[in-house]
Design an enzyme around this catalytic site. Structure first.
Site, mmCIF file in Angstrom:
data_model
loop_
_atom_site.group_PDB
_atom_site.id
_atom_site.type_symbol
_atom_site.label_atom_id
_atom_site.label_comp_id
_atom_site.label_asym_id
_atom_site.label_seq_id
_atom_site.Cartn_x
_atom_site.Cartn_y
_atom_site.Cartn_z
ATOM 1 N N ASP A 165 11.791 64.546 -75.237
ATOM 2 C CA ASP A 165 12.560 65.413 -74.336
ATOM 3 C C ASP A 165 11.716 66.655 -74.039
ATOM 4 O O ASP A 165 11.232 67.337 -74.952
ATOM 5 C CB ASP A 165 13.875 65.813 -75.002
ATOM 6 C CG ASP A 165 14.791 66.533 -74.018
ATOM 7 O OD1 ASP A 165 14.804 66.140 -72.851
ATOM 8 O OD2 ASP A 165 15.482 67.485 -74.439
ATOM 9 N N ASN A 212 11.985 73.510 -62.481
ATOM 10 C CA ASN A 212 12.849 73.131 -61.361
ATOM 11 C C ASN A 212 13.472 74.355 -60.702
ATOM 12 O O ASN A 212 13.578 74.444 -59.479
ATOM 13 C CB ASN A 212 13.959 72.207 -61.864
ATOM 14 C CG ASN A 212 13.656 70.754 -61.581
ATOM 15 O OD1 ASN A 212 12.769 70.442 -60.786
ATOM 16 N ND2 ASN A 212 14.357 69.863 -62.237
ATOM 17 N N HIS A 239 12.689 71.107 -56.810
ATOM 18 C CA HIS A 239 12.606 69.720 -57.282
ATOM 19 C C HIS A 239 11.253 69.093 -57.014
ATOM 20 O O HIS A 239 10.820 68.205 -57.740
ATOM 21 C CB HIS A 239 13.706 68.887 -56.630
ATOM 22 C CG HIS A 239 15.071 69.219 -57.152
ATOM 23 N ND1 HIS A 239 15.457 68.983 -58.446
ATOM 24 C CD2 HIS A 239 16.137 69.807 -56.547
ATOM 25 C CE1 HIS A 239 16.696 69.378 -58.634
ATOM 26 N NE2 HIS A 239 17.138 69.905 -57.489
ATOM 27 N N ASP A 266 9.282 67.092 -59.756
ATOM 28 C CA ASP A 266 8.803 65.711 -59.592
ATOM 29 C C ASP A 266 7.313 65.607 -59.873
ATOM 30 O O ASP A 266 6.841 64.663 -60.516
ATOM 31 C CB ASP A 266 9.111 65.224 -58.183
ATOM 32 C CG ASP A 266 10.593 65.012 -57.962
ATOM 33 O OD1 ASP A 266 11.354 65.029 -58.947
ATOM 34 O OD2 ASP A 266 11.005 64.831 -56.788
ATOM 35 N N ASP A 301 14.417 64.538 -67.605
ATOM 36 C CA ASP A 301 13.169 64.884 -68.299
ATOM 37 C C ASP A 301 13.096 64.190 -69.656
ATOM 38 O O ASP A 301 12.437 64.678 -70.564
ATOM 39 C CB ASP A 301 13.052 66.399 -68.460
ATOM 40 C CG ASP A 301 14.210 66.987 -69.275
ATOM 41 O OD1 ASP A 301 15.206 66.265 -69.471
ATOM 42 O OD2 ASP A 301 14.124 68.154 -69.699
#
Length: 658
Positions: A512, A520, A525, A529, A555
Site C-alpha cells: 500500500d 493526486n 489524477h 496515473d 494505490d
C-alpha cells in the site's frame, strides 16, 4: 404353557365346586333325616332319594375325573404341537406381551436377526425395530389395547445384531380373555422378505431408468391387453397429439380413425398382416391428427407378445416416435434434389464470388475446385492447383501446438460430420502465415460413399488479434499493465490448491503506497496515473521473473513471491520499499516523495483460503502503517480474529530487512 390351559383349568374348578355342593347336600340330608320325626314311608323315601343323589354324585364325579384326565392329555398334546410347530417353523414366531417384551421366540426368528434365543427374549420389539418403522408397532399396540383389531398384517424393518436392517412381513393375532375380551398377548409370525424388497427396488429402479430413457428420446409407448378391455397409452404418446393422460385409453381401434385418410388403408394392411402372423413386427410411418387439427408424422413399431390357443391377439406392445421434423427435412431434400441440376451452375458462380475461400477435392484428395479467394490466401493459381494433392496447395497447422491439422476422409464406421477449427494457421509456400477459421465437410453421394472434401476457410488474422487483445484486457490492469484483481485472485487460488496437494510455500505481499493521496490532490489524477505506472515498472524491476505482480485497485498492489525460501519475503519487501522511496517522481516540475507499507503472509498448506491470506496480509500492512509507515509487518501463520483486528504481528523495520 400356562396361557394354553388356563381356561380349561378354570372350567374344571367351577365343575368341581358344583359337584362338591351336591355331595354336601346329600350328606347333610342323610344325617338329618333320622332326627326328623317322619313316618317310616317318608323316611324310607328320603333315604332312597339321598342314596340316589349320592350314587349320582359318585357317578358324575367319576365322569368328571375322567374328563379332567382327558382334558389334561389334550392340553399336553396341544402344547406339544404348538411347541413343535413353533420350534420347527421355517419362519420366525414370537409371543409378545402388551408391554412389547418378547416372551418367547423360536430359533428361526432369533437366527433371522443374528441373536441367540436367550438374547432376543431379553429384548423388546422397539429395541430390534428400525427407528423409521417404530411408529408402525406403536400404532398396532395402541389399537390392540383399545380393542380395535384382533389381527394385524404389515411390513417393517428390523435391525440385526450387527446393526444392518432387514425387511420382514408380520402377520399375527391378538389373544384375548374369553370372558372379558381383554387382550392378553400377541402371537406374531415374521417372514424375512429382505431379498424380495431388494428385488422390487431393483425392478423399480430399472423401470424408472427405462421410462426416463423413453421420455428423453421422445418415444411414446402403447400397450394392448384384450383381457383388460383395450389399449393404454403413455403420457409421452398422448402429449404428441395434444391430449391429456388417459384421454385416449380404451377402444383398441380408435387410433386407426385418427390416421390421415391417405395413409389409413396402407397402415390397416400392415396391421392386418402382423396380426395374421405374416410379419415379425408391425412398422409403419403415417400421419395422425393432432387434437388442434394439424397432422403429425408418426413412426409406429409394435409386436404381438401373446396369443390364445387359436392364435387370436391377447397382448401387444409398441412405441411411437414423432418424425415430423425428419419428414419435413426429407420433403425439403426432395425439392432440393429436383432443383439440383438448375442450381449447380448457380452454385459455382456463387462460390466464385463469395468472400470465403473454398477448395474442393475428390475421393483421392486431389484438388477439383478452387475459388479466387482461395487462390489469394494460399498464393497458388487455380491452374497450377487443379489435379494436385491437397497438401501441395493447402497446409494448415494448429496455432498452439504447431502440429499439422489433418484433412482425411471419414472411416467406413464413422458417421460423416463437419470439422470446424477456429485456431488454424495457414502456412504458404513462401513460409508466410495467416490465421484462418476453417470448416471441413466430407461430400457423400446418394449411396453414402465418400467422394471428396469441401474446405471453407476465412482470413481470421484481425479477429484472432482482437481476441488476444480482449483476453489480455480481461486479465490485466488497463493503466499499469499488471495483472488485475480478478486474474490475480484466480492465480492465487491455483497456488493455494497446489500447496494443499503438493506442499511447498510462497509469500504473499500486500503493498500500500504511503502519501499517494497528496500526489493526486496536488498534481491531479494524471499525476497519480503516471506515478502508478512508475510504481508498476519499479515492482517488475525489483522482483524476480517468476514473481507475480498485480494491481488490486487504487494505490494497492499485491505480489506473490514464487521463488526463494520463506526468508526472502522480508528482504524482497524491504527492496520494494527502498525502490519506491527512491523513485524521484516529479510532476510539472514539482517533486513528490512517496513510500510504501507492506504486509507479509505465507501461502502454504494450512494457511486457509485466499481471502483469509489476503486479510492477514492486509492486517499486517495496517500494522506497518500504524508503526510509522515505510516498513514491513509479517502476519503469523494462524491468527485469531482479535489478532487480525489489531493488525497481526509486526516485525521491526531493521529485523524485517535483515
Amino acid at each position: 404353557m400356562a396361557w394354553l390351559n388356563w381356561k380349561g383349568l378354570r372350567a374344571d374348578r367351577h365343575a368341581a365346586q358344583g359337584l362338591l355342593a351336591v355331595g354336601l347336600v346329600a350328606t347333610a340330608v342323610s344325617i338329618l333325616l333320622p332326627r326328623l320325626e317322619l313316618g317310616a314311608d317318608a323316611l324310607r323315601l328320603c333315604l332312597q332319594i339321598s342314596v340316589a343323589i349320592t350314587a349320582a354324585t359318585l357317578f358324575l364325579s367319576a365322569l368328571f375325573i375322567h374328563r379332567i384326565v382327558d382334558d389334561r392329555r389334550q392340553i399336553a398334546e396341544s402344547e406339544q404341537r404348538f411347541r413343535r410347530a413353533m420350534e420347527d417353523s421355517a419362519i420366525g414366531v414370537a409371543i409378545v406381551g402388551l408391554d412389547g417384551r418378547i416372551q418367547q421366540a423360536n430359533p428361526a426368528f432369533a437366527a433371522m436377526l443374528g441373536y441367540s434365543r436367550a438374547e432376543i427374549e431379553a429384548l423388546t420389539f422397539s429395541q430390534i425395530t428400525h427407528p423409521d418403522d417404530l411408529s408402525i408397532g406403536r400404532e398396532t399396540m395402541m389399537n390392540v389395547r383399545k380393542g380395535r383389531i384382533s389381527s394385524y398384517h404389515f411390513e417393517k424393518r428390523y435391525l440385526r445384531k450387527d446393526g444392518t436392517p432387514v425387511w420382514a412381513q408380520l402377520a399375527g393375532s391378538v389373544i384375548r380373555d374369553e370372558d372379558t375380551g381383554k387382550p392378553l398377548y400377541l402371537v406374531s409370525q415374521i417372514e424375512d422378505i429382505d431379498a424380495r424388497r431388494q428385488a422390487e427396488a431393483r425392478i423399480a429402479e430399472a423401470e424408472t431408468r427405462w421410462n426416463f430413457a423413453l421420455t428423453s428420446a421422445g418415444q411414446g409407448i402403447w400397450s394392448l391387453d384384450m383381457r383388460k378391455g383395450g389399449t393404454t397409452y403413455s403420457e409421452t404418446w398422448v402429449k404428441m397429439l395434444g391430449y391429456a393422460d388417459g384421454e385416449l385409453d380404451g377402444d383398441p381401434d380408435r387410433w386407426l380413425t385418427m390416421i390421415h385418410p391417405d395413409d389409413r388403408e396402407r397402415v390397416a394392411e400392415a396391421d392386418r398382416a402382423h396380426l395374421a402372423g405374416e410379419t415379425a413386427f408391425f412398422e409403419a410411418e403415417f400421419r395422425m391428427r393432432h387434437k388442434d387439427g394439424h397432422w403429425v408424422w408418426i413412426l409406429d413399431r409394435g409386436k404381438v407378445i401373446e396369443r390364445d390357443g387359436e392364435g387370436r391377439l391377447i397382448q401387444a406392445i409398441g412405441s411411437l416416435t414423432d418424425i415430423t421434423e425428419r419428414k419435413e427435412a426429407e420433403a425439403r431434400l426432395m425439392v432440393s434434389a429436383a432443383m439440383l441440376a438448375d442450381e449447380k451452375e448457380r452454385l459455382r458462380v456463387t462460390l466464385q464470388s463469395i468472400g470465403d475461400a473454398v477448395i474442393c477435392t475428390d475421393a483421392a484428395n486431389r484438388v477439383t475446385f478452387m475459388n479466387p479467394v482461395a487462390e489469394k490466401l494460399t498464393g497458388v493459381d487455380v491452374g497450377e492447383a487443379m489435379g494436385k494433392v491437397l497438401g501441395h496447395v493447402y497446409w494448415a497447422v494448429d496455432e498452439e501446438s504447431g502440429q499439422r491439422i489433418g484433412l482425411t476422409r471419414p472411416s467406413t464406421s464413422e458417421r460423416p460430420h463437419c470439422d470446424q477449427n477456429t485456431r488454424a494457421v495457414l502456412v504458404r509456400r513462401d513460409d508466410t502465415r495467416c490465421s484462418i477459421r476453417q470448416v471441413v465437410s466430407p461430400m457423400m453421394n446418394d449411396r453414402d460413399e465418400f467422394c471428396g472434401l469441401v474446405i471453407v476457410f476465412q482470413d481470421f488474422t484481425d479477429a484472432r488479434a482482437l481476441q488476444r487483445q480482449l483476453a489480455y484486457a480481461a486479465a490485466h490492469d488497463a493503466l499499469t499493465g499488471l495483472a488485475n484483481r480478478s486474474s490475480f485472485i484466480r492465480t492465487m487460488e491455483e497456488l493455494v490448491d497446489q500447496c494443499r496437494l503438493n506442499g511447498g510455500e510462497h509469500q504473499f505481499m500486500f503493498v500500500d503506497l504511503d502519501h499517494f493521496k497528496a500526489v493526486n490532490d496536488t498534481g491531479g489524477h494524471a499525476a497519480g496515473d503516471a506515478l502508478l505506472k512508475r510504481v508498476a515498472d519499479t515492482l517488475r524491476n525489483v522482483l524476480g521473473p517468476e514473481d507475480i505482480v498485480a494491481r488490486l485497485g487504487g494505490d494497492e498492489f499485491a505480489v506473490i513471491l514464487k521463488s526463494g525460501a520463506a526468508a526472502r519475503g522480508p528482504i524482497a519487501a524491504r527492496s520494494v520499499i527502498d525502490a519506491i522511496r527512491n523513485l524521484n517522481f516529479s510532476w510539472d516540475g514539482r517533486p513528490h516523495s512517496i513510500g510504501a507499507s507492506i504486509g507479509l503472509a505465507p501461502i502454504r498448506a494450512g494457511c486457509g483460503e485466499v481471502d483469509e491470506i489476503i486479510a492477514r496480509a492486509d492486517a499486517a500492512c495496517y500494522a506497518a502503517k500504524a508503526a510509522g509507515r515505510g516498513c514491513v509487518s509479517a502476519a503469523p501463520d494462524e491468527v485469531s480474529s482479535e489478532d487480525v483486528s489489531k493488525g497481526g504481528v509486526r516485525l521491526p523495520p531493521l529485523a524485517a530487512a535483515s
